[in-house]
Design a protein around this motif. Structure first.
Motif: not given
Length: 261
Positions: A61-77, A80-90
């Motif tokens: 997650i860290q690598q993706l956001c750094t490499q792509e210069t992520v400006k914002g995250i839209i969580d449309a998972s 019931f996909a709680i693991n990815i949501s919790q990790q990304v929120i943190e």
């Protein structure tokens, strides 16, 4: 407005496909992540859209956001996909990256259904005993029912993917108790399946209209068959919406430097 960097959409659902189409229509550069190659086929091929396949851990997650210069995250998972949501929120809160959860609309509580907080409550109760049960809960949950096959007749409906089939077989389902279908499932087909297998009880997840919950409620009422709905996990999203228009507003704010974590 010059748009440097990208928006990251956590995808894999029909909701995320709709969100991505709206985002790229407004000329925002976007990267969408999905867990399977099949899911990647749902998205359009466009110059300002890239797709990454595979599950992400904290480091990735860290690598993706750094490499792509992520400006914002839209969580449309998936709800019931709680693991990815919790990790990304943190991660978003730690790194001060704007985050928005798109939560598909829930259906209103229906008197035809029995609503339970979790699979644990379902299995601890006396709901399934001596029943012919259809599970429409996704392949990930099937292992929970592995010890139940001797006590009742269990059928599983899964996606037509090799990985899903392997998980169903490993959970103790025989080939004759598995049907692989890709949604959407029509009302007529849903009804026919329940009738063909002489189903006494259906278990599903609160996945909303997008997941066919409304059709299952209709068929349950028509046939007089109990429907158990497992409620969505409770997650404290920093910011969420059910409106596509809010996603576009969020995108503009991300590229204007407005903090929405």
């Amino acid at each position: 407005m010059k748009k440097t960097g990208k928006l990251w959409v956590i995808g894999g659902t029909g909701d995320s496909v709709d969100a991505v189409k709206h985002i790229v229509k407004h000329s925002f550069p976007c990267i969408v992540t999905v867990t399977t190659p099949t899911a990647s086929d749902l998205y359009p091929t466009l110059s300002n859209l890239s797709i990454q396949i595979g599950k992400l851990d904290k480091k990735e997650i860290q690598q993706l956001c750094t490499q792509e210069t992520v400006k914002g995250i839209i969580d449309a998972s998936h709800p019931f996909a709680i693991n990815i949501s919790q990790q990304v929120i943190e991660f978003a809160q730690t790194e001060n990256i704007p985050y928005l959860r798109y939560e598909r609309p829930s259906l209103k509580i229906n008197s035809q259904a029995i609503y339970l907080d979790s699979f644990e409550h379902l299995l601890e109760g006396n709901y399934l005993e001596n029943k012919r049960v259809l599970l429409t809960v996704g392949c990930q949950a099937l292992s929970r029912f592995k010890s139940c096959h001797e006590k009742l007749v269990l059928y599983a409906r899964i996606l037509p993917k090799l990985e899903s089939l392997k998980m169903a077989l490993n959970a103790g389902f025989s080939e004759s108790k598995i049907i692989a279908l890709r949604p959407p499932i029509t009302l007529e087909l849903e009804r026919s399946l329940w009738q063909q297998w002489q189903i006494d009880l259906v278990v599903t997840k609160a996945s909303g209209k997008q997941g066919g919950e409304d059709i299952k409620l209709t068929v349950a009422k028509e046939l007089g068959i109990p429907l158990i709905v497992i409620k969505r996990p409770l997650i404290q999203y920093p910011k969420q919406t059910e409106q596509m228009s809010d996603i576009i507003e969020f995108c503009y704010q991300c590229f204007q430097g407005v903090n929405h974590v």
